[in-house]
Design a protein around this motif. Structure first.
Motif, mmCIF file in Angstrom:
data_model
loop_
_atom_site.group_PDB
_atom_site.id
_atom_site.type_symbol
_atom_site.label_atom_id
_atom_site.label_comp_id
_atom_site.label_asym_id
_atom_site.label_seq_id
_atom_site.Cartn_x
_atom_site.Cartn_y
_atom_site.Cartn_z
ATOM 1 N N GLU A 6 0.825 -1.199 0.000
ATOM 2 C CA GLU A 6 0.000 0.000 0.000
ATOM 3 C C GLU A 6 0.869 1.262 0.000
ATOM 4 O O GLU A 6 0.410 2.335 -0.369
ATOM 5 N N ASP A 8 -0.183 -4.529 3.584
ATOM 6 C CA ASP A 8 -0.515 -3.241 4.172
ATOM 7 C C ASP A 8 0.398 -3.202 5.396
ATOM 8 O O ASP A 8 0.077 -3.774 6.440
ATOM 9 N N ASP A 42 -1.402 -0.943 8.952
ATOM 10 C CA ASP A 42 -2.790 -0.498 8.817
ATOM 11 C C ASP A 42 -3.228 0.237 10.081
ATOM 12 O O ASP A 42 -2.881 -0.167 11.192
ATOM 13 N N GLU A 101 -5.882 -5.293 1.680
ATOM 14 C CA GLU A 101 -6.663 -5.402 2.911
ATOM 15 C C GLU A 101 -7.745 -6.473 2.843
ATOM 16 O O GLU A 101 -7.885 -7.303 3.747
#
Ligand code: F6P
Ligand code: MN
Length: 313
Positions: A91, A111, A114, A259
């Motif tokens: 990401e 990710d 997060d 995600e």
């Protein structure tokens, strides 16, 4: 005889032993282990650089802490030298990074941190990983072979699935990931609901679904961090998390590759399900790494109920 460290650890099943006993293939086992260890380095970084905002922006225009970048760099560097990973998509990167020589089997999505904006309020944050074989584009169902997340909260935990159930481990004081819950199973119907997005931006059919849950007496539990919110559903054995289509953003907020696919995989392996309202999350083709999708994820009953409300729209 006193309870020395060795007496204690000999009764615990650690991550490596668990994967070996579960028959997870050797390279995949090593890769998952290496990512779990990387979680310890990321956690050290969180402790070291807490509360220092760097003011970076990520490619999606969201506020970014330097912590996101650090976590991304740590992961990329660790995976680069694993010898098992051909490509890394994160990401925090605007394109797929070719970190292998070209013959490696695995493609890893991340990710790296997060919910990092929750750091200053000391809520839990997490790392989400998807492991694909052959390619990471297309339908997740055909490519994803394993997924895991790490939660950095009061405890550091790791939840993984390599297609043989979903299992939780806790990092102990000796630095080992020890098995805390084997084969997590979701009840067909839960009692918790987590609602992303603002009520004023919801569509009529989503609002009706939420009103149904409220009338049924569901308990609202929403931290604003995807990892702890999903973790809560798994550990409390049911309920539903939604980040719906919004009036101005029909694809919602959360990203499929980084995600949603990993969480859908973990959830399905625990007997739950995940949909965008029509299709199962793992059946949605991905052709862009930043692709977003609405999501309804958790116990079968609530996810099917959501589908029924959205169908009426
Ligand atoms: O990665 C995005 C994220 O921070 C998730 O962890 C979380 O589920 C979501 O955004 C929360 O969004 P909102 O603040 O709009 O509810
Ligand atoms: Mn995220």
């Amino acid at each position: 005889m006193g309870e020395g460290i060795s007496d204690y650890t000999k009764f615990c099943i650690d991550l490596r032993r668990h994967m070996w006993m579960a028959g997870v293939e050797m390279e995949l086992r090593r890769l998952i282990w290496q990512i779990a260890v990387t979680g310890k380095y990321i956690s050290a970084k969180i402790h070291e650089s807490n509360r220092k905002l760097a003011g970076f922006k990520n490619i999606y225009g969201e506020e970014q802490l330097s912590l996101d970048r650090s976590a991304d760099t740590i992961l990329k560097n660790q995976l680069q030298f694993s010898g098992f990973v051909r490509e890394y998509a994160s990401e925090e990167q605007d394109a797929v990074v070719h970190i292998g020589e070209g013959s490696e089997k695995y493609f890893v999505t991340a990710d790296p941190l997060d919910g990092s904006s929750l750091v200053d309020s000391n809520l839990s944050i997490g790392t989400i990983i998807g492991i694909h074989n052959g390619s990471m584009m297309g339908d997740g169902r055909n490519t994803i072979v394993a997924a895991l997340y790490i939660t950095y909260g009061p405890l550091i935990t790791m939840v993984y699935s390599a297609g043989k159930g979903t299992h939780e481990f806790v990092l102990n004081r000796e630095g080992e990931y020890v098995l805390s819950q084997e084969n997590i199973r979701l009840k067909k119907r839960g009692y918790i609901y987590c609602l992303g997005g603002l009520r004023k931006d919801w569509t009529q059919s989503h609002l009706q679904f939420v009103e149904y849950l409220e009338a049924e007496g569901y308990t609202l539990r929403y931290s604003g961090g995807f990892v702890p919110d999903i973790n809560q559903l798994l550990i409390k054995n049911g309920g539903v998390f939604t980040y719906p289509a919004l009036k101005k953003n029909p694809n919602g907020k959360l990203r499929l590759l980084f995600e949603l696919q990993p969480m859908a995989f973990l959830m399905e392996q625990a007997g739950g399900s995940a949909t965008d309202g029509k299709k199962n999350i793992l059946d949605i083709p991905v052709d862009d790494i930043g692709q977003r999708s609405p999501i309804y994820i958790g116990s079968h009953f609530e996810v099917e109920k959501a589908r029924a409300f959205l169908e009426k729209a």
